[in-house]
Design a protein around this motif. Structure first.
Motif: not given
Length: 215
Positions: A125-137, A155-167
């Motif tokens: 079970d993989l989850r991510c947010s921003g530049d971090g992730y969690i792996a559970i098995d 939720m998206s794995c990208q932080l709010g506004g990251s895609i539009d800002s290019g971050n």
């Protein structure tokens, strides 16, 4: 009988995981010892313009089902020993992943996670947010798994506004790499090879490294 590997979700994590895994296992001793591999991709979503910044799709694939687009991109790796299947439906019940030997959940769905946790002897079970992730098995204790699998809005794995800002944050790539390595080592273990060990359950960040192990 070939081994069936099911990947639930073809977004930031799943698309890159599948894109790395299929070339890695499509030929050689491992796939031969296993008697073949069927890789099944589950996702009902369509490719959107927003996805192009961090998912493994091309502008020409916008509007196509993600699972179908991924299979098309990987068809040249198929053979008698390697098959890729696209399922344009989400996982909602145990029968959706019935017969899978290995299941990787790469979608932000508590329902899909619980189905995999309860239905497969080998799951990741993989989850991510921003530049971090969690792996559970499947090696993690059920109490801790349950505490980490509460109902919450997707939720998206990208932080709010990251895609539009290019971050763009690349935790999804770290999670995909963990997942691809985990599947390869699990398949080696299933083939009877000694000295194998899938990556340990953990939380990690690209910026700060390993943050903790899950017991």
């Amino acid at each position: 009988m070939p081994v069936t590997v099911t990947v639930v979700g073809a977004g930031g994590i799943g698309s890159h995981l599948v894109g790395a895994l299929v070339p890695a296992v499509h030929r050689g001793d491992l796939v031969e010892r296993l008697g073949g591999i069927v890789l099944r991709i589950h996702d009902s979503d369509l490719v959107s313009e927003q996805n192009l910044a961090h998912q493994r799709f091309l502008p020409s694939e916008v509007g196509r089902h993600k699972a179908t687009a991924l299979r098309s991109a990987l068809m040249e790796f198929e053979s008698d020993l390697m098959q890729v299947e696209a399922v344009t439906e989400d996982v909602r019940r145990a029968s959706d992943i019935g017969g899978s030997d290995v299941v990787v959940v790469a979608v932000d769905s508590s329902l899909a996670r619980r189905v995999a946790h309860e239905s497969s002897p080998r799951w990741l079970d993989l989850r991510c947010s921003g530049d971090g992730y969690i792996a559970i098995d499947h090696r993690v204790g059920s109490r801790q798994v349950d505490s980490l699998t509460t109902d919450q809005p997707p939720m998206s794995c990208q932080l709010g506004g990251s895609i539009d800002s290019g971050n763009i944050q690349f935790g999804f790539m770290a999670a995909a790499a963990h997942g691809a390595q985990w599947v390869v080592q699990s398949l080696r273990e299933m083939s009877g090879e000694s000295g194998t060990m899938p990556p340990m359950p953990q939380s990690a960040s690209i910026s700060f490294g390993t943050l903790g192990r899950l017991e």
